[in-house]
Design an enzyme around this catalytic site. Structure first.
Site, PDB file in Angstrom:
ATOM      1  N   SER A  91     -12.726  13.352  35.561  1.00  0.00           N
ATOM      2  CA  SER A  91     -11.936  13.203  34.342  1.00  0.00           C
ATOM      3  C   SER A  91     -12.292  14.261  33.312  1.00  0.00           C
ATOM      4  O   SER A  91     -13.457  14.643  33.158  1.00  0.00           O
ATOM      5  CB  SER A  91     -12.145  11.793  33.781  1.00  0.00           C
ATOM      6  OG  SER A  91     -12.859  11.825  32.575  1.00  0.00           O
ATOM      7  N   LYS A  92     -11.265  14.714  32.628  1.00  0.00           N
ATOM      8  CA  LYS A  92     -11.417  15.777  31.630  1.00  0.00           C
ATOM      9  C   LYS A  92     -12.380  15.321  30.528  1.00  0.00           C
ATOM     10  O   LYS A  92     -13.180  16.091  30.014  1.00  0.00           O
ATOM     11  CB  LYS A  92     -10.026  16.057  31.050  1.00  0.00           C
ATOM     12  CG  LYS A  92      -9.957  17.178  30.055  1.00  0.00           C
ATOM     13  CD  LYS A  92      -8.502  17.474  29.736  1.00  0.00           C
ATOM     14  CE  LYS A  92      -8.385  18.436  28.582  1.00  0.00           C
ATOM     15  NZ  LYS A  92      -6.998  18.773  28.259  1.00  0.00           N
ATOM     16  N   ARG A  93     -12.280  14.045  30.187  1.00  0.00           N
ATOM     17  CA  ARG A  93     -13.066  13.522  29.077  1.00  0.00           C
ATOM     18  C   ARG A  93     -14.539  13.338  29.474  1.00  0.00           C
ATOM     19  O   ARG A  93     -15.443  13.675  28.738  1.00  0.00           O
ATOM     20  CB  ARG A  93     -12.459  12.185  28.653  1.00  0.00           C
ATOM     21  CG  ARG A  93     -12.814  11.715  27.273  1.00  0.00           C
ATOM     22  CD  ARG A  93     -11.894  10.574  26.847  1.00  0.00           C
ATOM     23  NE  ARG A  93     -11.670   9.621  27.926  1.00  0.00           N
ATOM     24  CZ  ARG A  93     -12.494   8.617  28.234  1.00  0.00           C
ATOM     25  NH1 ARG A  93     -13.597   8.442  27.543  1.00  0.00           N
ATOM     26  NH2 ARG A  93     -12.210   7.793  29.220  1.00  0.00           N
TER      27      ARG A  93
END
Ligand code: GLU
Length: 554
Positions: free
Chosen positions: A294-296
């Protein structure tokens, strides 16, 4: 409804026809079996591992078959664009050694199938949309955001599927009067595709990676042209990959759900479909569970992470190949020095269910790759990285390139090269003790069972006897020889049998010297290190430790 009249009314500026377009972009003249692939990133400024992962598949398929690998810029979502987005894309792929044969470049388009930037292709898309409208297969929809939201709400209440279909496709069958009335008023509109699909039916389809599958047809009248005159992804994909003669569309599996729309559009326009290869999501283990990167949560998803941390491009590419093809590792073991391009890459060997990304494995692969590089290459790459991320260190390395390269040569070459670091950002810690400004000794690591008095004597004596002209064997023989003067033994067997009888072994003696000279217990071959540092520096360091011991005694 007179569809031709409607088409002319909607697109008075479009005089070209589909046939003219087909003539303008004829079949490519390529050998039998040559594949044409592309990557089609959006210039949002964020480049992630998935982009690279997919691009490697494209590049291998094209270049392995004598085909064409090209770059198309998908910038129809004007809200997501960032300045220099295209530059970032080009730079990143270039850094990873992926070179395009054709497509968008900073100096403009390169190739005969352009423009390669979607925002410059508005009239091409509109030609095809106009044709669809003229065939009665597409129509304008004047719904406002509020009206669409109301439809959504009604569907939610009735627990129905969301979207624009069936009775909810409110502009699908409006009368000519109603349509022209809105047009006369200048009401903004989008163009929707008139779907003949039904969710009761399935399509059979064979994916290059996932194999045979059945997917439900699309029954939604999706938007193909937005109110700004630019196409949605669905429509642009179909037109571009058709006109640019892509043979294999490699893209993330998130597009699988909308594939029925794309297949429908190809059919509606009477165009030949490309082959599709939907790549599985990159996953990682988190707390014992598999989940999507995930990017986050996962900085390692962003390609910037690789540059900032100095992860060698060659290492990242090798690692991705191990993820892409299950047999790559075996091949690499059998062909340690061959360029990866010699590996027979195949989509059939790709996992359809998710590739497990493991940063420890990546680090190991990088260590292996770096251990096989020449000192020259390691020097060049480290300087290149440091110039951007640690300029002081770059300057230090460049002060005396021969000295720096000699340091990096220690333990290199041969059957079992050292594997001290796998990232350019790790070089500094590894070489630090070779440079006075970075020398930060950890004297606490001195063998605790040796008295300060003994250590002090070893240092004083060694200052007198160190002779850089000795060969490695002579140098070690000398260490063994002086052991007894400190109650130590050079006979490891004897030491192990009765450690109480000695103050220590020759191992302890060299540890004292190692910590004095390198400032730490973990360091490459001491003899080579001393040769490189030179007598003057060595004496200074022995003195320095003596002073430290004296200060400790106070
Ligand atoms: N612009 C799309 C994306 O960035 C391209 C998908 C495709 O390769 O067709 O996801």
């Amino acid at each position: 409804m007179d569809y031709q009249k409607l088409a002319d009314r909607l697109f008075p500026h479009i005089s070209e026809t589909m046939e003219m377009m087909e003539e303008k972009y004829p079949e490519r003249d390529l050998p039998e079996g040559a594949k044409v692939t592309r990557i089609a990133p959006s210039p949002t400024g964020f480049m992630h591992l998935g982009n690279l992962y997919g691009a490697m598949v494209d590049e291998r398929l094209a270049h392995q078959s004598g085909g064409v690998f090209y770059l198309r810029i998908e910038d129809t979502d004007r809200k997501r664009l960032v300045e220099n987005g295209v530059e970032t894309i080009l730079k990143v792929f270039h850094k990873f050694g992926l070179e395009f044969d054709e497509g968008a470049t900073l100096e403009g388009d390169w190739g005969n199938y352009g423009p390669y930037t979607q925002s410059e292709r508005a009239s091409i898309y509109q030609t095809y949309v106009k044709a669809l409208v003229a065939m009665g297969k597409a129509y304008p929809c004047f719904c406002t955001e509020e009206e669409l939201a109301a439809i959504h709400e009604e569907q939610e209440k009735g627990k129905e599927n969301f979207g624009y279909y069936g009775k909810y496709a409110v502009w699908r069958d409006r009368s000519e009067e109603e349509v022209y009335e809105e047009l006369d008023k200048g009401t903004p509109y989008v163009i929707r595709f008139r779907s003949e699909g039904s969710i009761e039916r399935k399509i059979r389809f064979e994916d290059q990676i996932k194999g045979k599958m059945e997917i439900t047809e699309n029954d939604q009248d999706v938007v193909i042209l937005k109110s700004d005159g630019l196409p949605t992804y669905h429509f642009a994909h179909v037109i571009d990959d058709h006109l640019m003669h892509t043979t294999h569309v490699v893209r993330g599996e998130e597009w699988l759900s909308t594939l029925p729309i794309h297949l429908q559009l190809f059919d509606a326009l009477g165009l030949k479909k490309p082959k599709y290869a939907h790549t599985a999501q990159l996953m990682k283990m988190d707390d014992g569970k598999k989940r999507k990167l995930s990017k986050r949560k996962d900085p390692e998803l962003a390609l910037d992470f690789y540059f900032q941390n100095g992860i060698p491009v060659k290492g990242a590419v090798e690692y991705l190949l191990t993820l892409l093809n299950s047999n790559f590792e075996d091949w690499r073991r059998a062909n340690p020095d061959a360029p990866y391009q010699d590996f027979p890459f195949s989509t059939k060997k790709m996992s359809g269910s998710g590739a497990l990304f493991d940063i420890d494995k990546l680090n190991d692969v990088c260590k292996n790759v770096v251990s096989r590089m020449s000192a020259e290459e390691v020097y060049e790459k480290t300087v290149q990285w440091a110039e951007e991320y640690d300029p002081d260190f770059a300057a230090l390395l460049k002060e005396d390139p021969d000295y720096s390269k000699a340091i990096l040569s220690i333990g290199r070459g041969g059957k079992k090269p050292r594997k001290d670091f796998g990232r350019w950002s790790e070089v500094k810690a590894y070489v630090s003790f070779f440079f006075e400004p970075l020398f930060d000794p950890k004297y606490e690591e001195l063998p605790a069972h040796l008295s300060k008095e003994v250590i002090g004597r070893i240092l004083s004596d060694y200052i007198q006897i160190y002779d850089p002209s000795l060969s490695q064997d002579e140098w070690f023989a000398q260490l063994k020889e002086i052991c007894p003067s400190y109650g130590m033994t050079a006979d490891m067997k004897a030491y192990k049998a009765a450690p109480g009888e000695y103050t220590g072994s020759v191992g302890d003696l060299s540890m004292v010297l190692r910590i004095a000279v390198c400032g730490r217990s973990q360091a490459p071959d001491l003899y080579s290190v001393m040769q490189l540092l030179g007598k003057e520096r060595i004496i200074r360091r022995l003195d320095h430790l003596k002073e430290w011991l004296a200060a400790e005694n106070d």
